[in-house]
Motif scaffolding. Structure first.
Motif, short mmCIF file in Angstrom:
data_model
loop_
_atom_site.label_atom_id
_atom_site.label_comp_id
_atom_site.label_asym_id
_atom_site.label_seq_id
_atom_site.Cartn_x
_atom_site.Cartn_y
_atom_site.Cartn_z
N MET A 118 0.87 -1.19 0.00
CA MET A 118 0.00 0.00 0.00
C MET A 118 0.90 1.23 0.00
O MET A 118 1.29 1.72 1.06
N ASP A 119 1.22 1.74 -1.16
CA ASP A 119 2.20 2.83 -1.22
C ASP A 119 1.60 4.11 -1.82
O ASP A 119 0.65 4.07 -2.60
N GLY A 120 2.17 5.25 -1.44
CA GLY A 120 1.80 6.53 -2.05
C GLY A 120 0.96 7.44 -1.18
O GLY A 120 0.48 8.47 -1.66
N ASN A 121 0.81 7.09 0.10
CA ASN A 121 -0.01 7.94 0.99
C ASN A 121 0.57 9.36 1.11
O ASN A 121 -0.16 10.34 1.06
N GLY A 122 1.89 9.43 1.28
CA GLY A 122 2.55 10.72 1.49
C GLY A 122 2.40 11.62 0.28
O GLY A 122 2.04 12.79 0.39
N ARG A 123 2.68 11.03 -0.91
CA ARG A 123 2.59 11.84 -2.14
C ARG A 123 1.16 12.27 -2.40
O ARG A 123 0.90 13.37 -2.87
N TRP A 124 0.21 11.41 -2.09
CA TRP A 124 -1.22 11.75 -2.27
C TRP A 124 -1.55 13.00 -1.46
O TRP A 124 -2.19 13.93 -1.95
N SER A 130 12.94 4.06 10.09
CA SER A 130 13.90 5.16 9.89
C SER A 130 13.22 6.47 9.49
O SER A 130 13.89 7.45 9.18
N ARG A 131 11.91 6.50 9.46
CA ARG A 131 11.20 7.76 9.14
C ARG A 131 11.21 8.68 10.36
O ARG A 131 11.47 8.23 11.48
N PRO A 132 10.87 9.98 10.16
CA PRO A 132 10.85 10.90 11.31
C PRO A 132 9.90 10.38 12.39
O PRO A 132 8.85 9.80 12.07
MG MG Z 1 6.31 5.00 -0.10
#
Ligand code: MG
Ligand code: IPE
Ligand code: IPE
Length: 277
Positions: free
Chosen positions: A38-44, A89-91
């Protein structure tokens, strides 16, 4: 086929959606196990001028819609890659936000899972999750443990290399103890030591957001999975696109290294000799 996005609220499935699902079921086999990156939440969220967490929140709606539509279609196992080992490793603000959302969603969705006869399980180092997440997960796993319609597996603090490393460690211990012989180590034995031992390998792996990579997901288990990659960001991935992914899966010929069906007739030795000469 052009499919319109559908708006589904609670368990009120529209007549239109029921008909679409009948079409999906009639057009070929439904994958037994679907696994989703499930990728792309941040860019969305960023595209909308919002902070990344806004995208994670919107992604929960997709989780609900995809979980329910998979159960309705007769998918037996749905595995969702929700948080990878590398995501630690994310903030810390993003990690805390994600963990808070997990607790909130589990609380909110527990009753729906129970009502829909869906069993929740997890894979990954869940011991690394904050205590409040572990507690909530434990409760929902317990409430849904006898459910039969579909198994929803959340991959949390998961990575394929972690899974394989743990399996290798345990196999080594068992060899040392003498409970298994090194010559008995084969495909099936390795699979049985992985965190997914009780789950069949995925038939279909979906990745949203257009990235052509696996990002340390089910490395061993995906040996012969069919891949479906879409540019759609996860918060926009709803059942209409799930149906498209399944239609695409149904058109594939899974050969497992063999030759195409109908192309396996014995070739006369005269022809073979001709080719060799
Ligand atoms: Mg991603
Ligand atoms: C996927 O969306 C969710 C998680 C990995 C937790 P991302 O957060 O990776 O969103 P992008 O890929 O940066 O847009
Ligand atoms: C993969 O997405 C992990 C999850 C969806 C949980 P990432 O966003 O972490 O992957 P990369 O960094 O693009 O490879």
């Amino acid at each position: 086929m052009a499919l319109k996005p559908l708006s589904i609220t609670d368990n009120d499935q529209s007549e239109e959606d029921k008909k679409l699902q009948e079409k999906v079921k009639a057009s070929g086999a439904i994958p037994t196990h679907i696994a989703i990156i499930m990728d792309g939440n941040g860019r969305w969220a960023q595209q909308k001028g919002n902070i990344r967490l806004f995208g994670h929140k919107a992604g929960v709606e997709s989780v609900r819609d995809i979980t329910e539509s998979c159960a309705q279609l007769g998918v037996q196992h749905l595995t969702l890659y929700a948080f990878s080992t590398e995501n630690w490793s994310r903030p810390s603000s993003e990690i805390n936000g994600l963990m808070g959302l997990l607790v909130q969603s589990l609380r909110k969705e527990a009753e729906r899972l129970r009502r829909n006869d869906i069993k929740l399980v997890t894979i990954g180092q869940t011991g690394r999750l904050p205590k409040r997440c572990q507690k909530e997960l434990g409760e929902v796993i317990e409430i849904t443990k006898d459910n039969k319609r579909m198994q929803l597996c959340l991959a949390l603090s998961y990575s394929g290399r972690w899974d394989i490393t743990e399996a290798v460690k345990q196999i080594s211990r068992d060899v040392q103890k003498g409970s298994i012989n090194p010559d008995d180590v084969n495909d099936q034995l390795i699979s049985s030591y992985l965190s997914t031992a009780a789950i069949p390998d995925p038939d279909l792996i979906i990745r949203t957001s257009g990235e052509y990579r696996i990002s340390n997901f089910l490395l061993w288990q995906l040996a012969y999975s069919e891949l479906y990659i879409t540019k759609t960001f996860w918060p926009d991935f709803r059942r209409d696109e799930l149906y498209r992914a399944i239609f695409s899966f149904q058109k594939r010929e899974r050969r497992y290294g063999k030759v195409k069906n109908g192309h396996n007739k014995t070739v006369p030795s005269s022809v073979i000799n001709q080719i060799r000469s």
